[in-house]
Design a protein around this motif. Structure first.
Motif, short mmCIF file in Angstrom:
data_model
loop_
_atom_site.label_atom_id
_atom_site.label_comp_id
_atom_site.label_asym_id
_atom_site.label_seq_id
_atom_site.Cartn_x
_atom_site.Cartn_y
_atom_site.Cartn_z
N ILE A 26 4.85 -17.36 -4.92
CA ILE A 26 4.69 -16.12 -3.92
C ILE A 26 3.78 -15.08 -4.51
CG2 ILE A 26 6.14 -14.10 -3.07
CD1 ILE A 26 8.61 -15.91 -2.91
N LEU A 27 3.72 -14.74 -5.75
CA LEU A 27 2.74 -13.87 -6.32
C LEU A 27 1.28 -14.15 -6.11
CD1 LEU A 27 2.40 -11.54 -8.03
CD2 LEU A 27 2.39 -13.04 -10.03
N ILE A 28 1.06 -15.49 -6.30
CA ILE A 28 -0.43 -15.95 -5.94
C ILE A 28 -0.45 -16.00 -4.57
CG2 ILE A 28 -1.73 -17.93 -5.94
CD1 ILE A 28 -0.18 -18.97 -8.28
N VAL A 29 0.25 -15.88 -3.39
CA VAL A 29 0.08 -15.79 -2.22
C VAL A 29 -0.15 -14.33 -1.91
CG1 VAL A 29 1.04 -16.12 0.19
CG2 VAL A 29 1.42 -17.88 -1.37
N GLY A 30 0.71 -13.55 -2.51
CA GLY A 30 0.39 -12.23 -2.50
C GLY A 30 -0.72 -11.54 -2.91
N ALA A 31 -1.17 -12.05 -4.10
CA ALA A 31 -2.62 -11.58 -4.65
C ALA A 31 -3.81 -12.12 -3.82
CB ALA A 31 -2.89 -12.46 -5.98
N VAL A 32 -3.75 -13.44 -2.89
CA VAL A 32 -5.00 -13.86 -2.04
C VAL A 32 -4.71 -12.76 -0.75
CG1 VAL A 32 -5.21 -15.54 -0.60
CG2 VAL A 32 -4.63 -16.03 -3.02
N MET A 33 -3.41 -12.67 -0.28
CA MET A 33 -3.28 -11.72 0.72
C MET A 33 -3.99 -10.26 0.54
SD MET A 33 0.41 -12.77 2.10
CE MET A 33 0.27 -11.27 3.59
N ILE A 34 -3.63 -9.70 -0.80
CA ILE A 34 -4.39 -8.50 -1.27
C ILE A 34 -5.75 -8.65 -1.33
CG2 ILE A 34 -4.50 -6.91 -3.24
CD1 ILE A 34 -1.63 -7.33 -3.80
N ALA A 35 -6.39 -9.67 -1.85
CA ALA A 35 -7.89 -9.86 -1.72
C ALA A 35 -8.46 -9.82 -0.59
CB ALA A 35 -8.35 -11.07 -2.57
N ALA A 36 -7.83 -10.69 0.55
CA ALA A 36 -8.35 -10.88 1.90
C ALA A 36 -8.19 -9.42 2.47
CB ALA A 36 -7.42 -11.86 2.49
N SER A 37 -7.22 -8.65 2.26
CA SER A 37 -7.02 -7.18 2.77
C SER A 37 -8.11 -6.24 2.47
CB SER A 37 -5.55 -6.76 2.59
OG SER A 37 -5.55 -5.46 3.12
N MET A 38 -8.55 -6.39 1.14
CA MET A 38 -9.40 -5.61 0.48
C MET A 38 -10.78 -6.01 0.97
SD MET A 38 -8.52 -5.43 -3.32
CE MET A 38 -9.62 -4.35 -3.86
N ILE A 39 -11.20 -7.16 1.16
CA ILE A 39 -12.36 -7.78 2.06
C ILE A 39 -12.42 -7.26 3.27
CG2 ILE A 39 -13.64 -9.76 2.62
CD1 ILE A 39 -12.57 -11.12 0.11
N ASP A 47 -11.03 -4.88 4.73
CA ASP A 47 -11.03 -3.19 4.95
C ASP A 47 -12.47 -2.73 4.50
OD1 ASP A 47 -8.10 -3.07 5.59
OD2 ASP A 47 -7.72 -2.48 3.51
N MET A 48 -13.26 -3.56 3.42
CA MET A 48 -14.44 -3.26 3.01
C MET A 48 -15.55 -3.51 4.14
SD MET A 48 -14.71 -4.54 -1.01
CE MET A 48 -16.36 -4.38 -0.76
N ARG A 49 -15.21 -4.54 4.92
CA ARG A 49 -16.13 -4.78 6.27
C ARG A 49 -16.14 -3.78 7.35
NH1 ARG A 49 -15.94 -11.48 6.63
NH2 ARG A 49 -16.95 -11.79 4.46
N LYS A 50 -14.93 -3.09 7.34
CA LYS A 50 -14.88 -2.13 8.68
C LYS A 50 -15.69 -1.17 8.50
CE LYS A 50 -9.98 -3.14 9.71
NZ LYS A 50 -8.59 -2.30 9.78
#
Length: 288
Positions: A270-283, A285-288
């Motif tokens: 679950i921690l790995i899934v959460g880390a991947v989701m955080i990275a995807a969310s950061m990417i 947000d940066m593209r907006k």
């Protein structure tokens, strides 16, 4: 206007009276309906009061005859008070009807429990009051607070109020539950149970803080929550072992042994899934 003038002359009324006649008739209909509604409401109220008396008077006499004192009669009063909160309070109040119904029901329920304790005895009253308060307030208090419109600064943190009250009630339930219902209870046993509750409370408060006070996108909040749940599951066995075991369980991962490392393995995934989701969310947000 010639036709209107002719009609006014025939009917012997003024033009204003003719033009407003339909409005006057409509107003009279509204007033008549209002009077009819008030008569029905008054009749309904008196019928319910008569029904209450029809129950209370025989119970009053029967209690005096059978026990020569008033005991279970007050339990009947509490039951009728609960009924009153549902069928009479909405009629008697004009604003915040649902809220007033809830508080009347809650108060009458507490009254009936206290009377039952006095009449029947036992050591269940505190746990009953705490359990009922926890169940009712955890569900209805957020709804009630959301309906409050005020400029009080404290009401800007309604979620904090609700979760704080739930937390206090949960700790009180665990404390008194151990005190009353655990044989041979000691301070160490109470501390162990309170510590386990604290482990779960920490997760609840972390999730609340993330969603309420951290300013970021919803995807980022969800991602952080998933990661926090993973960390919590990974460390849960270790935190519980601090209270219940003389040997502290060290966090570890072994995907070949799910019997002993199931919680840690799932937590890591679950921690790995959460880390991947955080990275995807950061990417994102940066593209907006």
């Amino acid at each position: 206007m010639t036709l209107v003038t002719s009609l006014c002359e025939i009917l012997h009324v003024s033009e204003h009276e003719l033009l407003t006649a339909s409005d006057d008739m409509h107003q009279r209909e509204i007033e008549e309906q209002s009077r009819g509604y008030l008569r029905i409401l008054k009749g309904y109220t008196w019928i319910t009061y008569i029904c209450y008396l029809a129950v209370l008077i025989p119970c009053f006499i029967g209690n005096l005859v059978t026990e020569h004192r008033l005991s279970w009669f007050f339990i009947v009063v509490g039951g009728l008070a609960m009924i009153f909160s549902f069928i009479n309070v909405p009629v008697m109040t004009k604003t915040r009807r649902a809220e007033k119904c809830f508080w009347c029901f809650y108060g009458s329920l507490i009254y009936m429990l206290c009377v039952c304790r006095i009449v029947l005895g036992g050591d269940w009253l505190i746990m009953s009051l705490l359990g009922i308060s926890f169940g009712l307030l955890s569900v209805f208090l957020p709804i009630i607070l959301c309906s409050w419109k005020s400029n009080w600064p404290i009401l800007h943190h309604k979620g904090l109020i609700c979760l704080g009250i739930d937390t206090v009630l949960a700790y009180l339930m665990v404390f008194f539950g151990c005190l009353f219902y655990v044989k041979g209870v000691t301070g160490a046993i109470i501390a162990q149970n309170l510590w386990v509750l604290t482990i779960f409370v920490i997760l609840a408060w972390l999730i609340f803080v993330v969603f309420r006070y951290i300013r970021c996108s919803r995807l980022m909040k969800t991602s952080i929550t998933v990661a926090l749940c993973g960390v919590w599951m990974f460390l849960a066995d270790t935190m519980v072992s601090i209270a219940y075991s003389s040997r502290i369980v060290r966090p570890g991962v072994n995907f070949h042994n799910w019997m002993d490392f199931g919680g840690q393995n799932i937590g890591l995934v679950i921690l790995i899934v959460g880390a991947v989701m955080i990275a995807a969310s950061m990417i994102r947000d940066m593209r907006k």
